[in-house]
Design a protein around this motif. Sequence first.
Motif, PDB file in Angstrom:
ATOM      1  N   TYR A   1       2.672   8.998  -3.969  1.00 52.95           N
ATOM      2  CA  TYR A   1       2.651   8.184  -5.193  1.00 52.95           C
ATOM      3  C   TYR A   1       1.443   8.454  -6.092  1.00 52.95           C
ATOM      4  O   TYR A   1       1.389   7.949  -7.203  1.00 52.95           O
ATOM      5  CB  TYR A   1       2.685   6.696  -4.838  1.00 52.95           C
ATOM      6  N   GLY A   2       0.469   9.224  -5.562  1.00 52.73           N
ATOM      7  CA  GLY A   2      -0.741   9.460  -6.360  1.00 52.73           C
ATOM      8  C   GLY A   2      -0.403  10.142  -7.676  1.00 52.73           C
ATOM      9  O   GLY A   2       0.331  11.111  -7.700  1.00 52.73           O
TER      10      GLY A   2
ATOM     11  N   GLY B   1      -8.480  -1.253  -0.738  1.00 58.64           N
ATOM     12  CA  GLY B   1      -8.123  -0.009  -0.075  1.00 58.64           C
ATOM     13  C   GLY B   1      -8.779   0.136   1.283  1.00 58.64           C
ATOM     14  O   GLY B   1      -9.137  -0.852   1.933  1.00 58.64           O
TER      15      GLY B   1
ATOM     16  N   THR C   1      -5.844   8.278   2.995  1.00 54.30           N
ATOM     17  CA  THR C   1      -5.420   8.573   1.631  1.00 54.30           C
ATOM     18  C   THR C   1      -4.413   7.545   1.150  1.00 54.30           C
ATOM     19  O   THR C   1      -3.313   7.864   0.730  1.00 54.30           O
ATOM     20  CB  THR C   1      -4.828   9.989   1.549  1.00 54.30           C
ATOM     21  N   VAL C   2      -4.852   6.291   1.196  1.00 58.27           N
ATOM     22  CA  VAL C   2      -3.980   5.198   0.764  1.00 58.27           C
ATOM     23  C   VAL C   2      -4.175   4.952  -0.730  1.00 58.27           C
ATOM     24  O   VAL C   2      -5.259   5.134  -1.273  1.00 58.27           O
ATOM     25  CB  VAL C   2      -4.306   3.929   1.572  1.00 58.27           C
ATOM     26  N   LEU C   3      -3.084   4.586  -1.390  1.00 61.38           N
ATOM     27  CA  LEU C   3      -3.171   4.117  -2.765  1.00 61.38           C
ATOM     28  C   LEU C   3      -2.908   2.620  -2.636  1.00 61.38           C
ATOM     29  O   LEU C   3      -1.771   2.193  -2.443  1.00 61.38           O
ATOM     30  CB  LEU C   3      -2.118   4.826  -3.611  1.00 61.38           C
ATOM     31  N   PRO C   4      -3.982   1.817  -2.701  1.00 58.78           N
ATOM     32  CA  PRO C   4      -3.831   0.418  -2.288  1.00 58.78           C
ATOM     33  C   PRO C   4      -3.011  -0.409  -3.277  1.00 58.78           C
ATOM     34  O   PRO C   4      -2.916  -0.081  -4.463  1.00 58.78           O
ATOM     35  CB  PRO C   4      -5.268  -0.083  -2.232  1.00 58.78           C
TER      36      PRO C   4
ATOM     37  N   ALA D   1       1.729   6.336  -9.674  1.00 62.29           N
ATOM     38  CA  ALA D   1       1.624   4.880  -9.466  1.00 62.29           C
ATOM     39  C   ALA D   1       0.252   4.364  -9.890  1.00 62.29           C
ATOM     40  O   ALA D   1      -0.770   4.998  -9.638  1.00 62.29           O
ATOM     41  CB  ALA D   1       1.875   4.546  -7.996  1.00 62.29           C
ATOM     42  N   MET D   2       0.226   3.214 -10.539  1.00 56.64           N
ATOM     43  CA  MET D   2      -1.019   2.593 -10.988  1.00 56.64           C
ATOM     44  C   MET D   2      -1.914   2.277  -9.788  1.00 56.64           C
ATOM     45  O   MET D   2      -1.457   1.725  -8.793  1.00 56.64           O
ATOM     46  CB  MET D   2      -0.690   1.307 -11.756  1.00 56.64           C
ATOM     47  N   ASN D   3      -3.176   2.633  -9.907  1.00 54.34           N
ATOM     48  CA  ASN D   3      -4.163   2.349  -8.865  1.00 54.34           C
ATOM     49  C   ASN D   3      -4.985   1.121  -9.288  1.00 54.34           C
ATOM     50  O   ASN D   3      -5.717   1.161 -10.281  1.00 54.34           O
ATOM     51  CB  ASN D   3      -5.077   3.570  -8.690  1.00 54.34           C
TER      52      ASN D   3
ATOM     53  N   ASP E   1       0.845  -1.192   0.000  1.00 56.66           N
ATOM     54  CA  ASP E   1       0.000   0.000   0.000  1.00 56.66           C
ATOM     55  C   ASP E   1       0.884   1.247   0.000  1.00 56.66           C
ATOM     56  O   ASP E   1       1.895   1.291   0.694  1.00 56.66           O
ATOM     57  CB  ASP E   1      -0.895   0.017   1.247  1.00 56.66           C
ATOM     58  N   LEU E   2       0.484   2.258  -0.753  1.00 59.53           N
ATOM     59  CA  LEU E   2       1.280   3.479  -0.886  1.00 59.53           C
ATOM     60  C   LEU E   2       0.505   4.688  -0.355  1.00 59.53           C
ATOM     61  O   LEU E   2      -0.712   4.655  -0.237  1.00 59.53           O
ATOM     62  CB  LEU E   2       1.605   3.724  -2.369  1.00 59.53           C
ATOM     63  N   HIS E   3       1.245   5.765  -0.068  1.00 60.64           N
ATOM     64  CA  HIS E   3       0.656   7.035   0.338  1.00 60.64           C
ATOM     65  C   HIS E   3       0.231   7.752  -0.944  1.00 60.64           C
ATOM     66  O   HIS E   3       1.039   7.956  -1.849  1.00 60.64           O
ATOM     67  CB  HIS E   3       1.728   7.826   1.082  1.00 60.64           C
ATOM     68  N   SER E   4      -1.050   8.109  -1.025  1.00 61.80           N
ATOM     69  CA  SER E   4      -1.528   8.684  -2.288  1.00 61.80           C
ATOM     70  C   SER E   4      -0.973  10.091  -2.507  1.00 61.80           C
ATOM     71  O   SER E   4      -1.037  10.606  -3.616  1.00 61.80           O
ATOM     72  CB  SER E   4      -3.056   8.686  -2.332  1.00 61.80           C
ATOM     73  N   GLY E   5      -0.428  10.720  -1.465  1.00 65.23           N
ATOM     74  CA  GLY E   5       0.216  12.005  -1.673  1.00 65.23           C
ATOM     75  C   GLY E   5       1.554  11.823  -2.359  1.00 65.23           C
ATOM     76  O   GLY E   5       1.894  12.510  -3.313  1.00 65.23           O
TER      77      GLY E   5
END
Lengths: 456, 456
Positions: free
Chosen positions: A220-221, A310, A318-321, A224-226, A214-218
């Motif tokens: 990596y948003g 997510g 604000t996770v980028l799962p 990074a592919m969602n 899981d990534l921080h959407s700030g």
Amino acid sequence: MSIEDVLSRIDSDLPAATERLLELLRIPSISTDPAYKADCDRAADWLVADLQSMGIDASKRATPGHPMVVGHLGDGGPHLLFYGHYDVQPVDPLNLWDRDPFDPEVQDTPKGKVIRGRGSSDDKGQLMTFVEALRAWKEVKGDWPCRITFFLEGEEESGSPSLVPFMKENAEELKTDVALICDTGLFESKTPAIVTMLRGLLGEELTVKAASKDLHSGMYGGIAMNPIRALSKVIAGLHDETGRVTIPGFYDGVPELPDELEAQWQGLAFNHEAFLSDVGLAIPAGEQDRTPLEMIWSRPTCEVNGIWGGYTGDGFKTVLPSMAHAKISFRLVGSQDPLAIRENFRTMVEDALPDDCEVTFHGHGASGASGADISGPMFEQARQALSEEWNVPAAYIGCGGSIPIAGHFQQILGTEPMLIGFGKDDDALHSPNEKYDMESFHKGIRSWARILDALT
Amino acid sequence: MSIEDVLSRIDSDLPAATERLLELLRIPSISTDPAYKADCDRAADWLVADLQSMGIDASKRATPGHPMVVGHLGDGGPHLLFYGHYDVQPVDPLNLWDRDPFDPEVQDTPKGKVIRGRGSSDDKGQLMTFVEALRAWKEVKGDWPCRITFFLEGEEESGSPSLVPFMKENAEELKTDVALICDTGLFESKTPAIVTMLRGLLGEELTVKAASKDLHSGMYGGIAMNPIRALSKVIAGLHDETGRVTIPGFYDGVPELPDELEAQWQGLAFNHEAFLSDVGLAIPAGEQDRTPLEMIWSRPTCEVNGIWGGYTGDGFKTVLPSMAHAKISFRLVGSQDPLAIRENFRTMVEDALPDDCEVTFHGHGASGASGADISGPMFEQARQALSEEWNVPAAYIGCGGSIPIAGHFQQILGTEPMLIGFGKDDDALHSPNEKYDMESFHKGIRSWARILDALT
């Protein structure tokens, strides 16, 4: 003693029969959840004991999953088999139930008395209609109507993994003249029906994976592919603008409705507005060039049964799962090939996903559609019996649901399946607050008594 | 006593400073989940006690949500404010953690020592770098470097609902010459950085409702609208084929990158292959005509942070669900108007859904982007101090994340925000196994001591 004596006995025994059903409903035999394994076993034991108490040679038969209950009784006359299932669906979302799903009760409602609880309609209540008819018959007549084999399973709601192997291993024991299956409904809650056309079912679970965690959407948003976005695109592409399923070859083997059946269905004057408005809807959502009855009985479908990925809790994260998941099922008709469709579906999904996504699949059952051959005399005898009990001509109909066992009886045992049930459209099968009308239970028992009388 | 004495003191006190941080990390102050309210309070108490133990006039200040911690010390010289937050993200999926997220420890790894635990990097570890620098300063020099105000909040991870009202009510108390904010990272884990460009954040939660209850997909599949299918179509339509967001007016107020910043960013030689491959990806997924640094720093985004609906447990349930849900967030830049975008998003979703679906929205915060005015001398003084500590020129950079407080300091207090932090790209912020490098903690403390020396 005549059939009228049996029917009177059924009427007077209804309170005791209801108590027996409530006892069975209290056992939370959810087959799909391993946490309820012992409860499934308990439900099988309860049925064995009940059948034995009637003098039936019944026993629990082990499988790699939940046990079968098999019983034998009588001799002479036609050899009938009765099939039902003692397992039930999960109960979530639990917060939408008005009471404990496994603390059933008889309730007065504006539409009459109902038996409320998980499994009341699907399928414990239906199963017990046959058992109770036979109990009354034996008590009044002192003997059985003919030779009958009971075959009750505990895995119907979880894809019946043990069913086919068990049927093959015990084919001689289970082969009969006809298989009575009580897991269907009345037509529009008023007209008794024999289902002669059943859709098949193919289940697929898929997991789309993008990043390794899981990534921080700030941070990596954007770059990074969602995977939720990728999965949504796949799902959105499964139907075209007209409601047709887009999987290549999906409609191979889908027959057009024969003219005579089309005419009979038009005669049923199905009220799709009422059917939909009962559940808060108004617009038929299937293939736009098909009638509502075709959509639910004779056309194949593709439905998403579940999706998740997510953060799904309270508040916001604000996770980028890393992953997104879906459960998708297909209802199949005619000679559609479940395994070919599975393969084409998986290839289409793989091709549709961006390069930074990986997908894994998990299959959940694959059974083709089936239809009964109604040319023998038994179907017409049963239809007459149903018509007498309900005071309205019984109908031969299609059914949107999948009861794979019907096809298995034909293909493995050469036995014609006869699907008769007494559920109503508002029974809330698989949903919170499932119920079975007392009328369904009572007249269901009476219907079986009449059918046994007509067939023997 | 010189700054070198303060730095020596920091070096020798590192084990004790680490123990203090571990103590704070053991408090599960998850602000977004009401179940952890008492723990948030406990974290605030811990900070008040620690600041008081240094002789700082600190207190817990009530808000309608979690409390603020405010402290005052020193006089003369510039008036600095230090901001950090003591709340942390939720920990799910818990099964992906290698240990209890709130039982932190120092671990040896191939890349050096790390402090492992929820909040170690975001933001308790960062917050404590400033506290420890000040502690060492006071112990060595016997006095404070200048007048400093502490302002620590406990709602940063849940949208800071109490922040703006508190700042407005206490504007005189909080107005300072500069606001030091420690909630950002190094550039590519090697180069110290001052963030001068921050994206805003808009959060939206939506529920798409079709039927009035969950349905059986056999009985209703095909004819009844499936809300997961409808929601998936909405999500799939949020981006076009080139990665652009399709909401009308979304790009209003999005500036092109100034030539000089573009040149400076090219000089940073950002290695996007390494940035992505660290998390198992390879392909920049944003607007296809933009550079990777633009995607993460200066372009707006739309991401789905969570989706759920139907049956999501083990096994299979052929339910046709009544509802489907998603959490969606937008990172905003330039002068994009969060409230206008919210309105346009909602209208677009409503227009895109079929007539048999209803949608309800729940907003989760709406803050615009912000940029710092770096023309005053303090920014250059701080940049020099950072360059000395890390032996490499510090950079002015953008940041993909949203730290709305930076804009609030400008707009409510007229105070310029200076964002300096020591996190690394692999800290796993908001993810399982979050960590903070011992190097970040140690050199972070030393950096603040040097900055305090440079600014006073």
